[in-house]
Design an enzyme around this catalytic site. Structure first.
Site, short mmCIF file in Angstrom:
data_model
loop_
_atom_site.label_atom_id
_atom_site.label_comp_id
_atom_site.label_asym_id
_atom_site.label_seq_id
_atom_site.Cartn_x
_atom_site.Cartn_y
_atom_site.Cartn_z
N HIS A 134 18.72 -38.50 -5.09
CA HIS A 134 20.01 -38.12 -5.10
C HIS A 134 20.28 -36.48 -4.68
O HIS A 134 21.01 -36.28 -3.49
CB HIS A 134 20.65 -38.21 -6.45
CG HIS A 134 22.60 -38.11 -6.36
ND1 HIS A 134 23.04 -36.96 -6.34
CD2 HIS A 134 23.35 -38.98 -6.13
CE1 HIS A 134 24.26 -37.13 -6.20
NE2 HIS A 134 24.69 -38.27 -5.98
N GLU A 161 21.72 -35.39 -1.40
CA GLU A 161 22.38 -33.99 -1.39
C GLU A 161 21.23 -32.92 -1.64
O GLU A 161 20.20 -33.53 -1.73
CB GLU A 161 23.45 -33.84 -2.61
CG GLU A 161 24.86 -35.06 -2.27
CD GLU A 161 25.59 -34.90 -3.68
OE1 GLU A 161 25.31 -34.03 -4.68
OE2 GLU A 161 26.32 -35.64 -3.86
N HIS A 193 25.10 -45.12 -3.35
CA HIS A 193 24.47 -44.59 -2.21
C HIS A 193 23.29 -45.45 -1.71
O HIS A 193 23.26 -45.30 -0.40
CB HIS A 193 23.56 -43.51 -3.07
CG HIS A 193 24.47 -42.21 -3.33
ND1 HIS A 193 25.48 -41.45 -2.48
CD2 HIS A 193 24.63 -41.67 -4.83
CE1 HIS A 193 25.77 -40.52 -2.93
NE2 HIS A 193 25.47 -40.53 -4.23
CO CO Z 1 26.33 -39.23 -5.71
#
Ligand code: CO
Length: 242
Positions: A134, A161, A193
């Site tokens: 993530h 990210e 995701h």
């Molecule tokens: Co997220």
């Protein structure tokens, strides 16, 4: 006082991911601690609100703690977070003095254990493994760097990210002679995701980008919560605080 386990995750609005990644984790806790009831809580207000509109009510950690106390039991928080980031810190704040199990990737032994689980997955598939983490702006993003440093060959980790984007592994992927890749989320669930950023049809998904770069990526929609060896790690962490 008798205890009750509150299995806490960020949550997901994806029904299949709840069924295949979150439920099996909760069932693994229930099997490991057969005398202690297990209940679910999601930290994400956005996801709980979205599910509530579909008629699915899931407690926040605060609500779950209040219900367990109202039933005369002592709450024990099973964190299914991966890193000691913002979500985990908030959970610790909410829990106050209550026991909270550590995130999956806490110490160096955890990193080594996860690296060996990932090596098994790579070996069984016969493909180089590309993981979608993530990532975060929190200082705990460094956990991904530490994990990358102990991954064996032909396992690559990048994040949606944070600092460790797909570009940061592209050069090393380019050096592979065998272009077949296995793509998996390094997340508790294979949810939004994994479905969209990792394997979706849009040109900026990892599958599309890697295909355009001449690779043969095979996405696998399996979250860590569905992997028995990872479940055992979470159970060990809960044992430590029970
Ligand atoms: Co997220």
């Amino acid at each position: 006082m008798s205890k009750e386990i509150i299995a806490v995750s960020f949550g997901t609005s994806d029904a299949e991911a709840r069924e295949t990644c979150i439920l099996p984790m909760e069932e693994a806790y229930a099997r490991a601690f057969p005398n202690i009831p297990v209940r679910r809580a999601f930290t994400s207000r956005f996801i709980r609100a979205k599910l509530a509109r579909e008629g699915i009510v899931i407690d926040s950690p605060e609500e779950a703690i209040a219900k367990v106390r109202a039933a005369g039991r002592e709450p024990v928080i099973a964190s299914t977070h991966l890193i000691p980031g913002l979500e985990y810190e908030r959970l610790r704040d909410i829990a106050g003095d209550l026991p909270v199990s550590a995130p999956l990737l806490s110490d160096d032994a955890d990193l080594a254990r996860v690296a060996s689980i990932l090596a098994d997955i790579r070996d069984r598939s016969g493909r180089a493994l590309v993981l979608m983490g993530h990532g975060t702006d929190h200082a705990a993003d460094d956990t991904y760097r530490r994990l990358r440093a102990c991954l064996p060959e032909n396992i690559f980790l990048a994040c949606v990210e944070g600092e460790y984007t797909l570009d940061t592994v592209m050069l090393r992927l380019e050096a592979l002679s065998d272009r077949r890749l296995l793509l998996m989320p390094l997340m508790l669930v294979a949810g939004d995701h994994a479905r969209n950023d990792m394997s979706g049809p849009e040109p900026d998904s990892w599958t599309s980008r890697l295909t355009a770069a001449g690779f043969d990526p095979m996405p696998r929609l399996v979250g860590l919560g569905a992997i028995p060896a990872v479940q055992r790690m979470y159970i060990d962490k809960l044992s430590a605080v029970l």
